[in-house]
Design a protein around this motif. Structure first.
Motif, PDB file in Angstrom:
ATOM      1  N   ALA A  22       0.825  -1.203   0.000  1.00 48.31           N
ATOM      2  CA  ALA A  22       0.000   0.000   0.000  1.00 48.31           C
ATOM      3  C   ALA A  22       0.861   1.256   0.000  1.00 48.31           C
ATOM      4  CB  ALA A  22      -0.942  -0.009   1.203  1.00 48.31           C
ATOM      5  N   ARG A  34      -4.242   6.093   3.870  1.00 46.26           N
ATOM      6  CA  ARG A  34      -5.679   5.991   4.126  1.00 46.26           C
ATOM      7  C   ARG A  34      -6.471   6.040   2.818  1.00 46.26           C
ATOM      8  NH1 ARG A  34      -8.747   6.781   8.651  1.00 46.26           N
ATOM      9  NH2 ARG A  34      -6.901   7.494   9.790  1.00 46.26           N
ATOM     10  N   TYR A  37      -6.185   2.681   1.068  1.00 42.73           N
ATOM     11  CA  TYR A  37      -7.055   1.692   1.702  1.00 42.73           C
ATOM     12  C   TYR A  37      -8.510   1.892   1.260  1.00 42.73           C
ATOM     13  CZ  TYR A  37      -3.141   0.691   4.863  1.00 42.73           C
ATOM     14  OH  TYR A  37      -1.928   0.332   5.373  1.00 42.73           O
ATOM     15  N   GLU A  53      -4.612  -7.432   1.689  1.00 40.16           N
ATOM     16  CA  GLU A  53      -5.112  -6.766   2.882  1.00 40.16           C
ATOM     17  C   GLU A  53      -4.076  -5.764   3.372  1.00 40.16           C
ATOM     18  OE1 GLU A  53      -4.420  -9.416   6.591  1.00 40.16           O
ATOM     19  OE2 GLU A  53      -5.066 -10.769   4.973  1.00 40.16           O
ATOM     20  N   ARG A  54      -4.510  -4.920   4.282  1.00 37.49           N
ATOM     21  CA  ARG A  54      -3.619  -3.914   4.843  1.00 37.49           C
ATOM     22  C   ARG A  54      -2.432  -4.592   5.526  1.00 37.49           C
ATOM     23  NH1 ARG A  54      -7.632   0.609   7.646  1.00 37.49           N
ATOM     24  NH2 ARG A  54      -9.107   0.771   5.910  1.00 37.49           N
TER      25      ARG A  54
END
Length: 229
Positions: A22, A34, A37, A53-54
């Motif tokens: 990310a 952010r 996401y 996923e994060r």
């Protein structure tokens, strides 16, 4: 940059099938973690087959499957056209049935999603107008098959292109083209095409202008890209 444009750029980055952190995506898009996401959640909800996923990373996976069926691109196109036409029709019973079928399809497409995206065939923001592309898909597919150039209007200007391949990204259709106007490859969002028509002139593969050249260039760009941190 419009959010829809940023999301399309993210799809292009993730489509190589490798895992992207990310933080790396945030640097590439010049946005916050952010925001990335939120963008990943939006893409997943729009039906783009996002895996990850994060804290781990994200990638786009091939997911045009409906157990126990394997769907061709043409069959997926037929599903889009049929559900869109029935869902937007005047018969409330048929519209409700189309919505119910959409939900059932979402529950199994793709197979390895833990939760189902909402509204197959009726994409949510930012691709809510993606249905506009459905009217163009048969023409583009015909031009690819017959090797004919297309004249299309995109962002208020006309372009002459050689259509090479249609791609499907969770209700969003794109077309790989060699653009005669810009003298370069492009990956065009079909929903942003206002009008198009098939030209009588045919085209043949030429060095530097074929789909194989596009794929080679993409593979080279992937090899030269710095590893995700």
């Amino acid at each position: 940059m419009r959010r829809a444009d940023r999301l399309m750029q993210l799809i292009q980055i993730l489509r190589d099938g490798t895992l992207h952190k990310a933080a790396t995506l945030a640097d590439a898009m010049d946005v916050s973690l952010r925001t990335i996401y939120r963008d990943m959640e939006t893409l997943a909800a729009s039906g783009v087959p996002i895996e990850g996923e994060r804290g781990v990373g994200y990638r786009v996976i091939a997911a045009i499957t409906l157990p126990p069926l394997n769907l061709t691109m043409t069959e997926v196109e037929a599903l889009h056209l049929g559900l869109s036409a029935v869902g937007q029709g005047s018969d409330p019973e048929l519209s409700a049935a189309a919505a119910a079928l959409s939900a059932k399809l979402d529950a199994v497409l793709p197979e390895d999603r833990s939760s189902a995206p909402a509204g197959y065939g009726f994409a949510i923001y930012p691709f809510a107008d993606a249905a506009r592309s459905f009217q163009h898909l048969p023409t583009i597919r015909q031009a690819i098959r017959t090797r004919q150039k297309l004249e299309l209007r995109l962002h208020d200007h006309d372009r002459i292109v050689r259509p090479l391949q249609l791609d499907y990204w969770g209700r969003l259709w794109t077309c790989v083209v060699w653009c005669e106007t810009n003298k370069d490859f492009d990956d065009i969002r079909v929903d942003e095409v206002t009008t198009l028509r098939i030209l009588p002139s045919l085209f043949v593969d030429e060095p530097g202008k074929s789909l194989s050249d596009f794929n080679v260039g993409r593979a080279q760009a992937k090899q030269q890209a710095p590893p995700s941190a």
